[in-house]
Structure formats: C-alpha cells, structure tokens
Design a protein around this motif. Sequence first.
Motif, PDB file in Angstrom:
ATOM      1  N   SER A 116       0.872  -1.185   0.000  1.00 24.03           N
ATOM      2  CA  SER A 116       0.000   0.000   0.000  1.00 24.03           C
ATOM      3  C   SER A 116       0.901   1.224   0.000  1.00 24.03           C
ATOM      4  O   SER A 116       2.104   1.116   0.293  1.00 24.03           O
ATOM      5  N   GLY A 117       0.316   2.363  -0.267  1.00 26.52           N
ATOM      6  CA  GLY A 117       1.082   3.602  -0.164  1.00 26.52           C
ATOM      7  C   GLY A 117       1.593   3.800   1.252  1.00 26.52           C
ATOM      8  O   GLY A 117       2.743   4.205   1.459  1.00 26.52           O
ATOM      9  N   LEU A 118       0.739   3.493   2.212  1.00 27.58           N
ATOM     10  CA  LEU A 118       1.146   3.676   3.608  1.00 27.58           C
ATOM     11  C   LEU A 118       2.312   2.756   3.971  1.00 27.58           C
ATOM     12  O   LEU A 118       3.232   3.161   4.690  1.00 27.58           O
ATOM     13  N   THR A 166      -1.734   3.185  -5.633  1.00 24.14           N
ATOM     14  CA  THR A 166      -3.168   2.929  -5.518  1.00 24.14           C
ATOM     15  C   THR A 166      -3.972   3.978  -6.280  1.00 24.14           C
ATOM     16  O   THR A 166      -5.057   3.698  -6.782  1.00 24.14           O
ATOM     17  N   LYS A 167      -3.434   5.196  -6.361  1.00 20.75           N
ATOM     18  CA  LYS A 167      -4.167   6.319  -6.924  1.00 20.75           C
ATOM     19  C   LYS A 167      -4.051   6.292  -8.454  1.00 20.75           C
ATOM     20  O   LYS A 167      -4.772   5.557  -9.099  1.00 20.75           O
ATOM     21  N   GLU A 226       5.662  16.570   1.596  1.00 20.14           N
ATOM     22  CA  GLU A 226       4.513  16.124   0.809  1.00 20.14           C
ATOM     23  C   GLU A 226       4.051  17.343   0.035  1.00 20.14           C
ATOM     24  O   GLU A 226       3.678  18.357   0.630  1.00 20.14           O
ATOM     25  N   ASP A 239       6.462  12.419  -0.379  1.00 23.14           N
ATOM     26  CA  ASP A 239       5.243  11.758  -0.836  1.00 23.14           C
ATOM     27  C   ASP A 239       4.683  12.681  -1.912  1.00 23.14           C
ATOM     28  O   ASP A 239       4.131  13.736  -1.599  1.00 23.14           O
ATOM     29  N   ILE A 282       5.411   4.341   2.743  1.00 21.47           N
ATOM     30  CA  ILE A 282       5.804   5.453   3.617  1.00 21.47           C
ATOM     31  C   ILE A 282       6.481   4.920   4.883  1.00 21.47           C
ATOM     32  O   ILE A 282       7.538   5.405   5.294  1.00 21.47           O
ATOM     33  N   ALA A 335       1.696   6.636  -3.661  1.00 23.04           N
ATOM     34  CA  ALA A 335       0.580   5.751  -3.362  1.00 23.04           C
ATOM     35  C   ALA A 335       0.044   5.383  -4.746  1.00 23.04           C
ATOM     36  O   ALA A 335      -0.828   6.056  -5.308  1.00 23.04           O
ATOM     37  N   TYR A 343      -0.141  13.563   4.857  1.00 20.18           N
ATOM     38  CA  TYR A 343      -1.216  12.562   4.884  1.00 20.18           C
ATOM     39  C   TYR A 343      -1.356  12.014   6.317  1.00 20.18           C
ATOM     40  O   TYR A 343      -0.351  11.616   6.929  1.00 20.18           O
ATOM     41  N   SER A 375      -1.923  16.574   0.449  1.00 16.40           N
ATOM     42  CA  SER A 375      -3.014  15.932  -0.279  1.00 16.40           C
ATOM     43  C   SER A 375      -4.404  16.321   0.222  1.00 16.40           C
ATOM     44  O   SER A 375      -5.402  15.890  -0.332  1.00 16.40           O
ATOM     45  N   TRP A 381      -8.490   7.961  -4.132  1.00 13.14           N
ATOM     46  CA  TRP A 381      -8.719   8.815  -5.292  1.00 13.14           C
ATOM     47  C   TRP A 381      -7.822   8.316  -6.417  1.00 13.14           C
ATOM     48  O   TRP A 381      -7.097   7.337  -6.256  1.00 13.14           O
TER      49      TRP A 381
END
Length: 394
Positions: A84-86, A207-208, A154, A183, A89, A205, A110, A158, A337
């Motif tokens: 995952s993005g997290l 995922t986005k 970041e 990030d 990180i 991330a 984030y 975000s 997103w």
Amino acid sequence: MPSKGTRSKRRTTRLIHAARQYTDYGFVNPAVYHASTVLAPDLATYESGKRPYTYAVYGTPTTRALEAAMCELQGAHGCRLAPSGLAAISCVLLAFSRSGGHILISDSVYGPTRRMATGMLARLGVEAEFYDPRITAADLAGLMRPQTTLLFLESPGSNTFEVQDVPALTAVAKERGVACAIDDTWPAGWFFDSLGAGCDVSIQAATKYQVGHSDALMGTVCYTRDAASAIEAAHTELGLCVSGDDAYLTLRGLRTMEVRLERHQKNALKVASWLKERPEVEEVFYPALPGAPDHELWKRDFTGASGLFSIALKPVPEKALHAFTDGLELFGIGASWGGYESLILRFDPHRAGARTATRWPLDGPLLRLHIGLEDPDDLIADLDAGFGRMKEAS
Ligand SMILES: *Cc1c(COP(=O)(O)O)cnc(C)c1O
C-alpha cells in the motif's frame, strides 16, 4: 527481449515500451507469477546466491517489470514495491530512523504518515517534529539538529494543497547530509520531477493514479543511488512484497496514466474554475488554478496537475452540508482517489492533532474532490444541484 534504443526517446514513449525485458515468447505484457518457491537446479546453484530470482518475497518477473517501469517514470536508480502507499511510507520512515534521532515532517502530511511518526517511531525513540509546509529555507535550517536524519515532504499536501519549495528545502538538507523523502502522489511521478529537485526518495501511493481504476492497492518507493542501500535494506528487513496480480494491474494502469491524467486535469480545471465563482465557496485549493494559493510555485516546478483539490465552503449548518454531499449522484463518498470516477470527502483541519505546527485559517467546511473522467458538465450540474439542496436546508 529488451527494448532496443529507447533511452533517447521521450518519456511518453519510454514508459510505453518500458520493462519489455521481463516478457517472454513475444508477448507484449509480462506473465503474472503466482509464486513463493523458486527451484534451483542443484544445491551449489542454490547456495551461490547468483540466481536472478531466489524467492518471490525478493521479486518475480512481474514485480521487477513494474519496478523497471516506475524507474523509467521517475528517473530513478531503483524502485521497491509495498502492499500500500502507507506501507511504502512506513518503509521509508523506518529506513531513515535512528533511536535518539530527529526527523522533520511537513504539517500538511497525509494523516496516517503522522500516525506512524507519532506512534511507532515515537515508541522506538525517534522524535518527529512537524514544520510549516511553506517554511523558508532559512527557517528550515534553524530546525536542523545534529541528530536530524530525515526531511519528509509532501507536495502539494493531499488535503490542503500547500506546494512546498522542494529545491530550496532539499538543498538545506543536502548541505547537512540529511536524507530527503517526498510523498508526491498528487503529481503521480509525472507532473513533477522530485528526484531531479533534490529528493533522494519519492513515494507514490500507486493505488491512486498508477493503478487508476480503484481496484488494487500499491505503494512504490523510487530512489537515487545514494539512498539505495538504506531503502533496500529496510524493504528487505520488513519483508515487504506484493502479489503478482496487483503488480500486473499497476503496470497495466501505468501504460495509460498520462492520457488519463491529461483528462483528469482538464476536467478538474473546468470544475475548479466553476466552483471558484460560486458564492457558497470561500476558496479553491487547486494549485493549477490561476489565483489559487501557491499557483506561482506550482507553475515554476510542475508541468501539470492531477484531478484532486479541495474547496473551503463559507460556514454552513451541518445539515445543509449533508444535504449537499448526500444527494450527489456522480460524486461517491469514499476514501482514496485517482480512479476514473469522481469522489468527495470532508477533511477537518481543525480536528485535534490534524495539524500541530500551523493553524488552518478558515472555519468553513473543507471538502476534497477527486475529479474523475466523467463529462465535466455533468459533474458541474451535479454540484449545482447540490448547492440548491444546501440552500434549501440552510
Ligand atoms: C492514499 C495516500 C497514501 C496511502 O496510500 P494507500 O495505498 O491508500 O495506503 C499516501 N499518501 C497520500 C498522499 C495518499 O493520498
């Protein structure tokens, strides 16, 4: 079969042809390896440590293909994948943390990044200090300590979309031998060259926008040669790895990312410009919009914008806000997103612990919109009807 002679081509072209060396039998795409064990022909080969693949935790042709394409996207020396993005990180934060050490994190970060820093890192004896995302180089220099090991950025934030002066801030860190990680999920590795701007590590991330279809989770860590040993060690020590299916979906999404991003940007600009003129809206936080906060810095450093921004409404009764959000037909209420569909969520910058180094100046509700690939006029009509409901419920 490696792609021939793509080095000299433009990035759009390179990204389309990237990672061909991980395909077989002439297929355009890599196979999806469902794997744990990789057999060696004999014990001596097994013990030599010289095989390209030793155990699927350490990579398969599918995951290596995605890593190679991400390196092409970001001009990186290397890339590692996380579920995952997290997780990406967390890997980066742990890679550069030392017991008794000090790290600097943007106040616009984030939320779960902050939670990792104030939770696990604090328990391990690492002090995380949060700084104003718009800090100047001189003020940042004043926060640096001999124990500082990491500057975390970041940009843009975000939820609140402060654009950071990345080249100036990374220069301060570089001078002191402090690592810089960013990030920069919002520009998706496409609209901002964070490694070129002095960061050692760029987290996506994925995922986005790389995945782009709201169906898989993925984090990527792209890094320079200087950061390679720290990132690779932490990634290996943590046992981070991803499934072949998810790596495949991410690589598939990546091939069309530029085209999707251009449409997200076009739609978002149209919707944001319309929102800016609405009497219900106090401010639009979309750096690509002329007149928006940090627009000039965005223009200096970015080549485009993705489809995520926030609006601050003038204060409204809670029930009027819900009348606005809950009746929307096209904007889903949900986390994440970067997918093809539009989303809306509230972010409360006044919630205890949401920000600790700065105070958010506006009192009205802050709504974060992700503008999808729908026709923007339909999105505008949907929001327009929402403002009608809001007025009726006020
Ligand atoms: C979503 C997001 C993450 C986390 O990604 P996940 O894959 O959901 O864990 C990290 N940073 C930013 C800026 C994000 O928007």
